[in-house]
Scaffold this motif. Structure first.
Motif, mmCIF file in Angstrom:
data_model
loop_
_atom_site.group_PDB
_atom_site.id
_atom_site.type_symbol
_atom_site.label_atom_id
_atom_site.label_comp_id
_atom_site.label_asym_id
_atom_site.label_seq_id
_atom_site.Cartn_x
_atom_site.Cartn_y
_atom_site.Cartn_z
ATOM 1 N N GLU A 13 0.762 -1.193 -0.148
ATOM 2 C CA GLU A 13 0.031 0.172 -0.014
ATOM 3 C C GLU A 13 0.851 1.182 0.009
ATOM 4 N N ARG A 14 1.950 1.234 0.414
ATOM 5 C CA ARG A 14 2.797 2.323 0.542
ATOM 6 C C ARG A 14 2.308 3.381 1.284
ATOM 7 N N HIS A 15 1.353 3.007 2.385
ATOM 8 C CA HIS A 15 0.441 4.095 3.082
ATOM 9 C C HIS A 15 0.120 3.539 4.366
ATOM 10 N N VAL A 16 0.122 4.123 5.647
ATOM 11 C CA VAL A 16 -0.140 3.471 6.904
ATOM 12 C C VAL A 16 -1.616 3.299 6.895
ATOM 13 N N SER A 17 -2.342 4.354 6.714
ATOM 14 C CA SER A 17 -3.794 4.361 6.916
ATOM 15 C C SER A 17 -4.548 3.245 5.788
ATOM 16 N N ASP A 42 16.898 -3.542 12.020
ATOM 17 C CA ASP A 42 17.505 -2.518 12.270
ATOM 18 C C ASP A 42 17.775 -1.549 10.809
ATOM 19 N N ASP A 43 16.470 -1.382 10.363
ATOM 20 C CA ASP A 43 16.633 -0.535 9.186
ATOM 21 C C ASP A 43 15.289 0.119 9.055
ATOM 22 N N PRO A 44 15.072 1.553 8.331
ATOM 23 C CA PRO A 44 13.888 2.116 8.382
ATOM 24 C C PRO A 44 12.930 1.500 7.661
ATOM 25 N N LEU A 45 13.167 0.539 6.733
ATOM 26 C CA LEU A 45 12.175 -0.126 5.599
ATOM 27 C C LEU A 45 11.511 0.747 4.833
ATOM 28 N N LEU A 46 10.697 1.631 5.294
ATOM 29 C CA LEU A 46 9.807 2.628 4.737
ATOM 30 C C LEU A 46 10.176 3.877 5.038
ATOM 31 N N VAL A 47 10.435 4.837 4.075
ATOM 32 C CA VAL A 47 10.651 6.174 4.429
ATOM 33 C C VAL A 47 9.839 7.173 3.597
ATOM 34 N N ARG A 48 9.259 8.194 4.323
ATOM 35 C CA ARG A 48 8.343 9.083 3.562
ATOM 36 C C ARG A 48 8.951 9.894 2.644
ATOM 37 N N GLY A 50 7.136 12.460 -0.121
ATOM 38 C CA GLY A 50 5.743 13.238 -0.482
ATOM 39 C C GLY A 50 4.903 12.413 0.363
ATOM 40 N N GLY A 51 3.587 11.992 -0.368
ATOM 41 C CA GLY A 51 2.551 11.563 0.286
ATOM 42 C C GLY A 51 2.725 10.006 0.435
ATOM 43 N N ARG A 52 3.636 9.285 0.134
ATOM 44 C CA ARG A 52 3.871 7.823 0.111
ATOM 45 C C ARG A 52 4.924 7.431 0.866
ATOM 46 N N LEU A 53 5.001 6.160 1.485
ATOM 47 C CA LEU A 53 6.075 5.568 1.910
ATOM 48 C C LEU A 53 6.907 4.776 0.998
ATOM 49 N N GLU A 54 8.129 5.129 0.774
ATOM 50 C CA GLU A 54 9.078 4.386 -0.301
ATOM 51 C C GLU A 54 10.117 3.048 0.367
ATOM 52 N N PRO A 55 9.981 2.141 -0.049
ATOM 53 C CA PRO A 55 10.939 1.221 0.608
ATOM 54 C C PRO A 55 12.418 1.536 0.570
ATOM 55 N N THR A 56 13.144 1.175 1.482
ATOM 56 C CA THR A 56 14.396 1.309 1.515
ATOM 57 C C THR A 56 15.222 -0.028 0.633
ATOM 58 N N VAL A 57 16.411 -0.088 0.392
ATOM 59 C CA VAL A 57 17.217 -1.091 -0.289
ATOM 60 C C VAL A 57 16.873 -2.523 0.611
ATOM 61 N N ARG A 58 16.822 -2.306 1.663
ATOM 62 C CA ARG A 58 16.668 -3.641 2.686
ATOM 63 C C ARG A 58 15.278 -3.975 2.589
ATOM 64 N N ALA A 59 14.387 -3.309 2.494
ATOM 65 C CA ALA A 59 12.870 -3.507 2.427
ATOM 66 C C ALA A 59 12.980 -4.352 1.075
ATOM 67 N N LEU A 60 13.262 -3.925 -0.184
ATOM 68 C CA LEU A 60 13.364 -4.431 -1.372
ATOM 69 C C LEU A 60 13.948 -5.551 -1.516
#
Length: 302
Positions: A13-17, A42-48, A50-60
């Motif tokens: 979803e790339r979105h908490v709500s 030990d990683d942010p996993l998703l970073v904001r 704009g209006g979306r959460l984008e996955p980090t390299v670790r999350a991908l």
């Protein structure tokens, strides 16, 4: 395992709500789970961004393995039947007041008998917003008329709806129907959200070179039939909302004196819901509730 399910929803979803709605959880609960996931990996996993959460390299890197593992789990869970008599579940539906009129009375009665702990949250909005909500995971199902569908949406035909006319029997002078000339001489009620003539009825009239007078335009399907009795007004609307239990001699229901194309009434959902046993149960239940044919209208008194 619960945390990994939350991570899978967040990656999708790339979105908490929207992830919260998809999981039937509160937004704070998903935010708390994301904080625990960040500590776990030990990683942010998703970073904001704009209006979306984008996955980090670790999350991908995690995503393909996570998707495969959860797919196996869902296949196992999907083989288990949904027990409506015992299940606690909340479904979010979007529909017009027409859909509410033809579906909710029967559906609610069946749910109270068969699934007393299954709850419904019903909203109303435009066709375009309904499709967007289904794509975004904000609703489970939308019901209505959808000539075109957004990408990744599934659909099933519930019924094909036809039009009929409603008039006061006393105003018909002993007739039980109406020819085109008489129809055009009468004032009419139009049910339309915008109050314009860009609807199936007036487009069909225009195609044969005619136009009717709209004496009353309103956006409420439920209110329109009650405005006909004791007047010379004619209401032409979808057949299923017309009254079936009026006293003989008050209202006449008859076919329009010109051809109006029927419309397909559908339920739509996102493909991510395909394998959900609870969702499949609800889709089948709705199709079954709407399957019976419309009863014949009562005749006017002779």
């Amino acid at each position: 395992m619960n945390l990994l399910v939350v991570l899978d929803a967040l990656l999708a979803e790339r979105h908490v709500s929207r992830a919260a709605i998809r999981l039937n959880k509160s937004q704070p609960a998903v935010s708390h789970a994301l904080a625990r996931l960040r500590a776990l990996f030990d990683d942010p996993l998703l970073v904001r961004h704009g209006g979306r959460l984008e996955p980090t390299v670790r999350a991908l890197e995690i995503a393909p393995q996570l998707a495969e593992a959860l797919a196996h789990m869902r296949q196992l869970i999907g083989s288990l039947p949904f027990d409506p008599a015992r299940a606690r579940h909340v479904f979010r539906l979007a529909m017009s007041d027409y859909a509410a009129l033809v579906l909710l009375p029967q559906l609610t009665a069946v749910l109270r008998r068969q699934a007393p702990n299954v709850d419904l949250i019903v909203s109303q909005t435009s066709r375009e917003v309904m499709m967007a909500q289904a794509v975004d995971g904000e609703i489970d199902l939308a019901l209505g008329v959808f000539p075109t569908l957004a990408e990744d949406l599934r659909t099933s035909l519930l019924f094909e709806e036809h039009f009929a006319c409603l008039a006061d029997c006393a105003s018909l002078g002993g007739e039980t129907t109406m020819d085109l000339s008489t129809y055009l001489q009468r004032p009419h009620i139009l049910v339309s959200l915008r109050g314009d003539t860009g609807n199936e009825i007036d487009l069909a009239l225009s195609a044969i070179g005619h136009k009717r007078r709209i004496a009353l335009a309103l956006p409420h399907w439920s209110a329109a039939p009650g405005l006909v009795a004791g007047t010379d007004l004619v209401l032409t609307v979808a057949r299923r909302i017309l009254p079936r239990d009026e006293k003989a001699g008050e209202l006449a229901i008859f076919p329009p004196p010109f051809a109006i194309p029927p419309f397909a009434f559908r339920q739509i959902w996102h493909r991510r819901r395909d394998g959900d046993p609870a969702h499949r149960w609800l889709r089948d239940l709705i199709a079954g509730v709407l399957a019976p044919s419309t009863a014949a209208p009562p005749p006017c008194d002779a």
